[in-house]
Design a protein around this motif. Sequence first.
Motif, PDB file in Angstrom:
ATOM      1  N   SER A  76       0.813  -1.220   0.000  1.00 44.05           N
ATOM      2  CA  SER A  76       0.000   0.000   0.000  1.00 44.05           C
ATOM      3  C   SER A  76       0.843   1.265   0.000  1.00 44.05           C
ATOM      4  O   SER A  76       2.057   1.242   0.261  1.00 44.05           O
ATOM      5  N   LYS A  87     -12.434   9.880  -3.943  1.00 47.74           N
ATOM      6  CA  LYS A  87     -13.791   9.471  -4.289  1.00 47.74           C
ATOM      7  C   LYS A  87     -14.024   9.439  -5.798  1.00 47.74           C
ATOM      8  O   LYS A  87     -14.799   8.630  -6.298  1.00 47.74           O
ATOM      9  N   GLU A  91     -13.261   2.523  -9.469  1.00 49.82           N
ATOM     10  CA  GLU A  91     -12.862   1.227  -8.914  1.00 49.82           C
ATOM     11  C   GLU A  91     -11.951   0.435  -9.837  1.00 49.82           C
ATOM     12  O   GLU A  91     -11.743  -0.757  -9.641  1.00 49.82           O
ATOM     13  N   ASN A  92     -11.389   1.077 -10.839  1.00 46.98           N
ATOM     14  CA  ASN A  92     -10.613   0.318 -11.817  1.00 46.98           C
ATOM     15  C   ASN A  92      -9.286   0.996 -12.120  1.00 46.98           C
ATOM     16  O   ASN A  92      -8.736   0.869 -13.205  1.00 46.98           O
ATOM     17  N   GLU A 112      -6.366  -1.971  -5.190  1.00 48.78           N
ATOM     18  CA  GLU A 112      -7.303  -2.931  -4.609  1.00 48.78           C
ATOM     19  C   GLU A 112      -8.445  -2.216  -3.896  1.00 48.78           C
ATOM     20  O   GLU A 112      -9.619  -2.536  -4.095  1.00 48.78           O
ATOM     21  N   SER A 113      -8.121  -1.219  -3.067  1.00 48.79           N
ATOM     22  CA  SER A 113      -9.153  -0.518  -2.309  1.00 48.79           C
ATOM     23  C   SER A 113      -8.584   0.758  -1.710  1.00 48.79           C
ATOM     24  O   SER A 113      -7.360   0.962  -1.675  1.00 48.79           O
ATOM     25  N   PHE A 114      -9.477   1.614  -1.255  1.00 49.63           N
ATOM     26  CA  PHE A 114      -9.111   2.822  -0.526  1.00 49.63           C
ATOM     27  C   PHE A 114      -9.642   2.690   0.895  1.00 49.63           C
ATOM     28  O   PHE A 114     -10.812   2.373   1.105  1.00 49.63           O
ATOM     29  N   GLU A 115      -8.779   2.949   1.865  1.00 47.05           N
ATOM     30  CA  GLU A 115      -9.168   2.798   3.263  1.00 47.05           C
ATOM     31  C   GLU A 115      -8.816   4.054   4.050  1.00 47.05           C
ATOM     32  O   GLU A 115      -7.928   4.823   3.665  1.00 47.05           O
ATOM     33  N   SER A 122      -4.915   8.496   4.256  1.00 47.57           N
ATOM     34  CA  SER A 122      -5.601   7.490   3.455  1.00 47.57           C
ATOM     35  C   SER A 122      -4.644   6.350   3.150  1.00 47.57           C
ATOM     36  O   SER A 122      -3.433   6.564   2.976  1.00 47.57           O
ATOM     37  N   ARG A 125      -4.613   0.788  -0.943  1.00 47.83           N
ATOM     38  CA  ARG A 125      -4.209  -0.621  -0.925  1.00 47.83           C
ATOM     39  C   ARG A 125      -4.041  -1.109  -2.361  1.00 47.83           C
ATOM     40  O   ARG A 125      -4.950  -0.996  -3.182  1.00 47.83           O
ATOM     41  N   LYS A 127      -3.026  -4.084  -5.352  1.00 49.26           N
ATOM     42  CA  LYS A 127      -3.189  -5.529  -5.569  1.00 49.26           C
ATOM     43  C   LYS A 127      -1.846  -6.233  -5.392  1.00 49.26           C
ATOM     44  O   LYS A 127      -0.804  -5.737  -5.807  1.00 49.26           O
ATOM     45  N   SER A 172     -17.882  -1.892 -11.723  1.00 51.94           N
ATOM     46  CA  SER A 172     -19.012  -2.250 -10.867  1.00 51.94           C
ATOM     47  C   SER A 172     -20.315  -2.325 -11.651  1.00 51.94           C
ATOM     48  O   SER A 172     -21.234  -3.067 -11.291  1.00 51.94           O
TER      49      SER A 172
END
Length: 209
Positions: A76, A87, A91-92, A112-115, A122, A125, A127, A172
């Motif tokens: 990450s 935001k 997602e890609n 992979e994701s945002f946390e 922030s 994350r 892959k 999505s």
Amino acid sequence: EFVGALRDMPAMLSGGREVPLRTCSDVPELLCGDVSTIEGKVRHLYVDGVRYQRPRAQAEVVSLFNAESTTVTDDSYIVNSPPESFKSWGENVEFVYTGQGSPWTESRCAVESFEVGENDTSIVRMKTPCFQILQNKPCSQSTSTPVTIENTGLEDLLETTSSTPSFWVNVSTNTVYVKSTVSPESDPVAIVPDLETLVSGSDVHNVTF
């Protein structure tokens, strides 16, 4: 003697999946198509024989990632920017590291994701094992923080400002968004080239080419 391809000539495709395009209901200035029946990631797309590119953004990297305040881990980026900053990324998103380590390479790795991190930070994350491999390449060819390399950018950001033929994919909703000069009244059709499976297996480890 072959001296190169002719400019402005249409591409010849040996096979592909047709994707009818229509005016997007949520973004009227773009064309949309359903790619739910296409296996794998849509990386290439043609309209009227012209190859469309996935636009690459660099300003977002420079503005959000600072080499002095970004921490890089094996999976990450920990960024000194609030989660709201990401935001609009979708997602890609993929990071593209052009010329990092080796001048002839263009490594890339997907998010992979945002946390939400601590103290208004922030966590982006990435892959794995893709990102772990990029961070630990031999011969000093590892990637570094995105802002430290001029040619590092992002691909597949949902945006509408590109002035050239381009496309983005919302994974999505399985929708491709196309920036094109083609009129929707002409019933345009995009072509996504077929991908062939070269190797298939299960429980396979340490495969190299």
